[in-house]
Design a protein around this motif. Structure first.
Motif, short mmCIF file in Angstrom:
data_model
loop_
_atom_site.label_atom_id
_atom_site.label_comp_id
_atom_site.label_asym_id
_atom_site.label_seq_id
_atom_site.Cartn_x
_atom_site.Cartn_y
_atom_site.Cartn_z
N GLN A 55 -89.45 1.73 -20.83
CA GLN A 55 -88.21 1.80 -20.09
C GLN A 55 -88.46 1.45 -18.62
O GLN A 55 -89.50 1.81 -18.07
CB GLN A 55 -87.63 3.21 -20.22
CG GLN A 55 -86.24 3.41 -19.67
CD GLN A 55 -85.21 2.52 -20.33
OE1 GLN A 55 -84.97 1.41 -19.87
NE2 GLN A 55 -84.61 3.00 -21.42
N TRP A 114 -79.05 6.20 -20.39
CA TRP A 114 -80.13 6.99 -20.98
C TRP A 114 -79.87 7.37 -22.43
O TRP A 114 -80.78 7.36 -23.26
CB TRP A 114 -80.38 8.25 -20.14
CG TRP A 114 -81.73 8.84 -20.35
CD1 TRP A 114 -82.04 10.04 -20.92
CD2 TRP A 114 -82.99 8.25 -19.96
NE1 TRP A 114 -83.39 10.25 -20.93
CE2 TRP A 114 -84.00 9.16 -20.34
CE3 TRP A 114 -83.35 7.06 -19.35
CZ2 TRP A 114 -85.36 8.90 -20.11
CZ3 TRP A 114 -84.68 6.79 -19.12
CH2 TRP A 114 -85.67 7.71 -19.50
N THR A 118 -82.36 5.27 -24.61
CA THR A 118 -83.56 6.12 -24.70
C THR A 118 -83.41 7.17 -25.78
O THR A 118 -84.10 7.13 -26.80
CB THR A 118 -83.87 6.78 -23.33
OG1 THR A 118 -84.08 5.75 -22.36
CG2 THR A 118 -85.12 7.64 -23.44
N LEU A 126 -92.70 7.82 -24.55
CA LEU A 126 -91.74 7.22 -23.63
C LEU A 126 -92.46 6.81 -22.35
O LEU A 126 -92.92 7.66 -21.58
CB LEU A 126 -90.61 8.20 -23.31
CG LEU A 126 -89.62 7.75 -22.23
CD1 LEU A 126 -88.96 6.42 -22.60
CD2 LEU A 126 -88.56 8.83 -22.01
N THR A 161 -84.68 14.56 -21.98
CA THR A 161 -85.50 14.04 -23.08
C THR A 161 -86.36 15.13 -23.70
O THR A 161 -86.46 15.24 -24.93
CB THR A 161 -86.40 12.89 -22.58
OG1 THR A 161 -85.59 11.92 -21.90
CG2 THR A 161 -87.12 12.22 -23.73
#
Length: 266
Positions: A55, A114, A118, A126, A161
């Motif tokens: 990312q 996000w 993600t 990640l 996350t």
């Protein structure tokens, strides 16, 4: 005329006809990507082994494809080099690699996407490289790009996350810069701002027990072996050899958590 000759002529005509229609589509602006379904890029294959997500901004983006074409999906930067090498050497692990870097992104831009780019991909690893566009905006005196805001937004993304995927492995990559071209013209400001964001990334890496990949020392050492623009052509974006240095350092540091990567250690 014999059958072979007739078949050959028809084949050539068919081929030329296809080229003609393809040319019409291209000249009218209807490229294969623009004709592709909007949802094609959002397709997520069934999970197999580790899901490794890269990312970030343009350095990660690497001019990647925007559909599911596996020939271009990882771009042409360090993320591609890592995925190609690790994927080829460990096919038994069924790893799935994603690149969701977008050129020009700041940490605030990451926050806006996000969920879809993600969280919806359910990463096991990640990797984030962000900050250079935040520095660019700050140097250009755009509002809302303070170091404190950078840190708080970055922390929010990591917290979101971690709450959803408690076992996720974070790989936090520090932004980097070299005094070339327009960067050199305001080098003191660039150096100070990027250095401040590097410290934020290091702080967050400690806080979230993440793997820290500090690229700045890698490039600082590299310029002792070749000119600056051999590694980073404009002070910000790496060349092909520069991306290779990044890929090597990423693998070296991530091997702390993914021990099978120690295969690459000399």
């Amino acid at each position: 005329m014999d059958i072979t000759s007739t078949t050959s002529t028809n084949t050539r005509r068919s081929f030329l006809k296809k080229i003609t229609f393809a040319g019409v589509g291209l000249t009218s602006g209807l490229s294969p990507i623009s004709l592709a379904s909007e949802n094609a890029f959002r397709h997520i294959p069934p999970k197999k082994g580790l899901v490794i997500l890269f990312q970030g901004d343009s350095i990660t983006d690497g001019n990647r494809g925007r559909n599911d074409d596996p020939n271009h999906i990882m771009g042409h930067g360090y993320a591609f080099s890592i995925a190609s090498r690790v994927g080829a050497d460990f096919p038994d692990k069924n790893m799935l690699f994603f690149n969701r870097g977008i050129s020009g992104n700041t940490v605030a831009d990451l926050a806006l996407r996000w969920q879809t780019d993600t969280l919806d991909l359910k990463p096991d690893v990640l990797s984030i490289l962000i900050g250079i566009n935040d520095s660019y905006a700050a140097i250009g005196q755009k509002p809302g790009i303070t170091i404190d805001k950078f840190e708080s937004t970055y922390r929010m993304l990591l917290t979101q996350t971690k709450e959803k995927f408690p076992d996720v492995i974070f790989v936090l990559c520090s932004p980097f810069v070299l005094p070339l071209k327009k960067v050199k013209e305001q080098w003191t400001r660039w150096h100070e701002d990027v250095q401040a964001r590097q410290k934020v990334v290091e702080k967050l890496a400690n806080e979230y027990q993440a793997v820290l990949v500090n690229f700045q020392p890698v490039f600082d050492q590299a310029v002792k072996r070749a000119p600056l623009d051999y590694w980073i052509w404009d002070g910000i974006h790496p060349t092909v050899p520069g991306h290779e240095l990044m890929a090597r350092e990423w693998i070296r540091q991530v091997s702390q958590k993914l021990t099978f990567l120690k295969k690459y250690e000399k």
